[in-house]
Enzyme design. Structure first.
Site, mmCIF file in Angstrom:
data_model
loop_
_atom_site.group_PDB
_atom_site.id
_atom_site.type_symbol
_atom_site.label_atom_id
_atom_site.label_comp_id
_atom_site.label_asym_id
_atom_site.label_seq_id
_atom_site.Cartn_x
_atom_site.Cartn_y
_atom_site.Cartn_z
ATOM 1 N N TYR A 93 -2.049 -0.086 10.880
ATOM 2 C CA TYR A 93 -2.103 -0.463 9.464
ATOM 3 C C TYR A 93 -0.813 -0.104 8.740
ATOM 4 C CZ TYR A 93 -3.785 -0.961 4.669
ATOM 5 O OH TYR A 93 -3.927 -1.340 3.356
ATOM 6 N N SER A 148 0.869 -1.177 0.000
ATOM 7 C CA SER A 148 0.000 0.000 0.000
ATOM 8 C C SER A 148 0.908 1.230 0.000
ATOM 9 C CB SER A 148 -0.849 -0.003 1.277
ATOM 10 O OG SER A 148 -1.490 1.242 1.466
HETATM 11 P P1 NDP Z 1 -11.695 -5.983 0.904
HETATM 12 O O1 NDP Z 1 -12.134 -5.844 2.330
HETATM 13 O O2 NDP Z 1 -12.710 -5.796 -0.158
HETATM 14 O O3 NDP Z 1 -11.022 -7.423 0.695
HETATM 15 C C1 NDP Z 1 -10.187 -7.991 1.659
HETATM 16 C C2 NDP Z 1 -10.079 -9.481 1.399
HETATM 17 O O4 NDP Z 1 -9.205 -10.049 2.381
HETATM 18 C C3 NDP Z 1 -11.409 -10.180 1.530
HETATM 19 O O5 NDP Z 1 -11.566 -11.113 0.481
HETATM 20 C C4 NDP Z 1 -11.315 -10.908 2.863
HETATM 21 O O6 NDP Z 1 -12.045 -12.140 2.797
HETATM 22 C C5 NDP Z 1 -9.813 -11.205 2.925
HETATM 23 N N1 NDP Z 1 -9.360 -11.466 4.281
HETATM 24 C C6 NDP Z 1 -9.364 -10.640 5.358
HETATM 25 N N2 NDP Z 1 -8.924 -11.301 6.450
HETATM 26 C C7 NDP Z 1 -8.636 -12.573 6.024
HETATM 27 C C8 NDP Z 1 -8.153 -13.739 6.685
HETATM 28 N N3 NDP Z 1 -7.885 -13.751 8.015
HETATM 29 N N4 NDP Z 1 -7.966 -14.858 5.965
HETATM 30 C C9 NDP Z 1 -8.244 -14.875 4.632
HETATM 31 N N5 NDP Z 1 -8.711 -13.811 3.953
HETATM 32 C C10 NDP Z 1 -8.903 -12.680 4.661
HETATM 33 O O7 NDP Z 1 -10.474 -4.981 0.739
HETATM 34 P P2 NDP Z 1 -9.451 -4.724 -0.479
HETATM 35 O O8 NDP Z 1 -9.809 -5.550 -1.630
HETATM 36 O O9 NDP Z 1 -9.346 -3.286 -0.645
HETATM 37 O O10 NDP Z 1 -8.091 -5.228 0.192
HETATM 38 C C11 NDP Z 1 -7.242 -6.193 -0.421
HETATM 39 C C12 NDP Z 1 -5.800 -5.851 -0.087
HETATM 40 O O11 NDP Z 1 -5.454 -4.608 -0.681
HETATM 41 C C13 NDP Z 1 -5.501 -5.706 1.399
HETATM 42 O O12 NDP Z 1 -4.247 -6.305 1.676
HETATM 43 C C14 NDP Z 1 -5.430 -4.203 1.602
HETATM 44 O O13 NDP Z 1 -4.619 -3.835 2.688
HETATM 45 C C15 NDP Z 1 -4.816 -3.787 0.280
HETATM 46 N N6 NDP Z 1 -4.990 -2.385 -0.071
HETATM 47 C C16 NDP Z 1 -6.248 -1.852 -0.169
HETATM 48 C C17 NDP Z 1 -6.398 -0.508 -0.484
HETATM 49 C C18 NDP Z 1 -7.732 0.170 -0.543
HETATM 50 O O14 NDP Z 1 -7.782 1.408 -0.529
HETATM 51 N N7 NDP Z 1 -8.830 -0.570 -0.653
HETATM 52 C C19 NDP Z 1 -5.224 0.323 -0.769
HETATM 53 C C20 NDP Z 1 -3.970 -0.343 -0.616
HETATM 54 C C21 NDP Z 1 -3.867 -1.658 -0.313
HETATM 55 P P3 NDP Z 1 -12.885 -12.796 3.988
HETATM 56 O O15 NDP Z 1 -13.401 -11.680 4.850
HETATM 57 O O16 NDP Z 1 -13.973 -13.544 3.253
HETATM 58 O O17 NDP Z 1 -11.912 -13.699 4.674
HETATM 59 C C1 8X3 Z 2 -5.070 1.654 1.991
HETATM 60 C C2 8X3 Z 2 -4.693 3.073 1.756
HETATM 61 O O1 8X3 Z 2 -4.707 5.400 2.733
HETATM 62 O O2 8X3 Z 2 -6.253 3.825 3.723
HETATM 63 O O3 8X3 Z 2 -3.954 0.831 1.960
HETATM 64 O O4 8X3 Z 2 -3.913 3.640 4.173
HETATM 65 S S1 8X3 Z 2 -4.891 3.993 3.178
#
Ligand code: NDP
Ligand code: 8X3
Length: 250
Positions: free
Chosen positions: A150, A137
């Site tokens: 985070y 991120s």
């Molecule tokens: P979502 O919440 O839409 O997706 C997160 C996914 O992670 C879900 O499928 C969830 O599935 C899974 N997950 C969470 N905990 C667990 C666990 N213990 N075991 C297995 N799976 C797990 O968020 P995003 O798609 O945005 O996030 C995906 C990645 O991208 C993350 O690593 C996030 O930090 C990163 N990211 C996101 C950003 C944003 O702005 N959205 C920016 C930068 C990075 P389930 O709950 O079914 O287990």
């Molecule tokens: C997610 C981006 O700005 O919420 O990784 O930290 S922020």
């Protein structure tokens, strides 16, 4: 039976970036193996894509072992590992930090990624060439008030990715970190524990990225020629210049 011997594993594929990446990889010709905790949603995505859904909780070693054992037995090798499962929990300053939130973020974003990667490495090494893509991120190299748990976890993802890049040098295994800015998924809904108003306020007056935008980058990265390693890719909405500077229309 998989219809391709190019196996791509995506963790956290039940929503957001993981789900979109599964779609993108499938369209690019990979057989997708998907893991997450919410089995109903996961299986629906897997069914729709003609892939395989397997329950996975990256906080639970036994679950990681069962996930890996099933993949080893059914497919024998893995070409692509997308370490995407992750979350932010809470937005309190350190002084009011919630222990459960910190533990959940560290166990998911850091330990989960480490343990899944360790478990999958023997399968990645069995493929003629392989690729590990970690979801970092912009919070992996920037910080903001309230983000300490985070940002610390994503700074760790950056350290892990760079370490792996060194340790795997000389092997046909590429290592990439994708570093998105604001992407509208369930991320903020999870961070604010189901508070829809707080979650939608995050994207008020600006156009965030979508999961599909990030999936597009991931598919591009993994489809480069095998000798090309994209070490990292920072992708933000045009309205976001840093993690704290966002242009919003009122
Ligand atoms: P979502 O919440 O839409 O997706 C997160 C996914 O992670 C879900 O499928 C969830 O599935 C899974 N997950 C969470 N905990 C667990 C666990 N213990 N075991 C297995 N799976 C797990 O968020 P995003 O798609 O945005 O996030 C995906 C990645 O991208 C993350 O690593 C996030 O930090 C990163 N990211 C996101 C950003 C944003 O702005 N959205 C920016 C930068 C990075 P389930 O709950 O079914 O287990
Ligand atoms: C997610 C981006 O700005 O919420 O990784 O930290 S922020």
């Amino acid at each position: 039976m998989p219809d391709s011997d190019r196996i791509a594993v995506v963790t956290g594929a039940s929503s957001g970036i993981g789900e979109a990446t599964a779609r993108g990889l499938r369209a690019a010709g990979f057989f997708v193996v998907l893991g997450a905790r919410r089995e109903d949603r996961l299986m629906a995505v897997a069914r729709e894509l003609g892939g395989r859904g397997l329950p996975l909780d990256v906080r639970d070693l036994a679950s990681i072992d069962a996930f890996t054992a099933a993949i080893a037995a059914e497919y024998g090798q893995v070409e692509i590992l997308i370490n995407n499962a992750g979350l932010a929990a809470g937005l309190q300053p350190l002084a009011q930090g919630n222990d459960d939130d910190w533990v959940q973020m560290m166990e998911t974003n850091v330990l989960g990624l480490l343990r899944v990667t360790r478990a999958m490495l023997p399968l990645l090494r069995r493929a003629p060439r392989a690729h590990i893509v970690n979801l970092g991120s912009v919070a992996g190299f920037e910080v903001y008030p309230g983000g300490v748990g985070y940002t610390a976890s994503k700074h760790a993802v950056r350290a892990i990715t760079k370490t792996l890049r060194l340790e795997l040098m000389g092997e046909p295994i590429r290592v990439t970190e994708i570093e998105p800015g604001m992407v509208e998924t369930e991320f903020s809904l999870v961070r604010f524990k189901g508070d829809r108003e707080k979650a939608s306020n995050v994207y008020q007056g600006m156009q965030p990225l979508t999961g599909a935008d990030i999936a597009d980058c991931i598919v591009w990265v993994v489809t480069r020629p095998p000798h090309v390693n994209v070490d990292e890719m920072v992708v933000r909405p045009i309205a976001q210049a840093t993690v704290r500077d966002v242009a919003r229309k009122s």
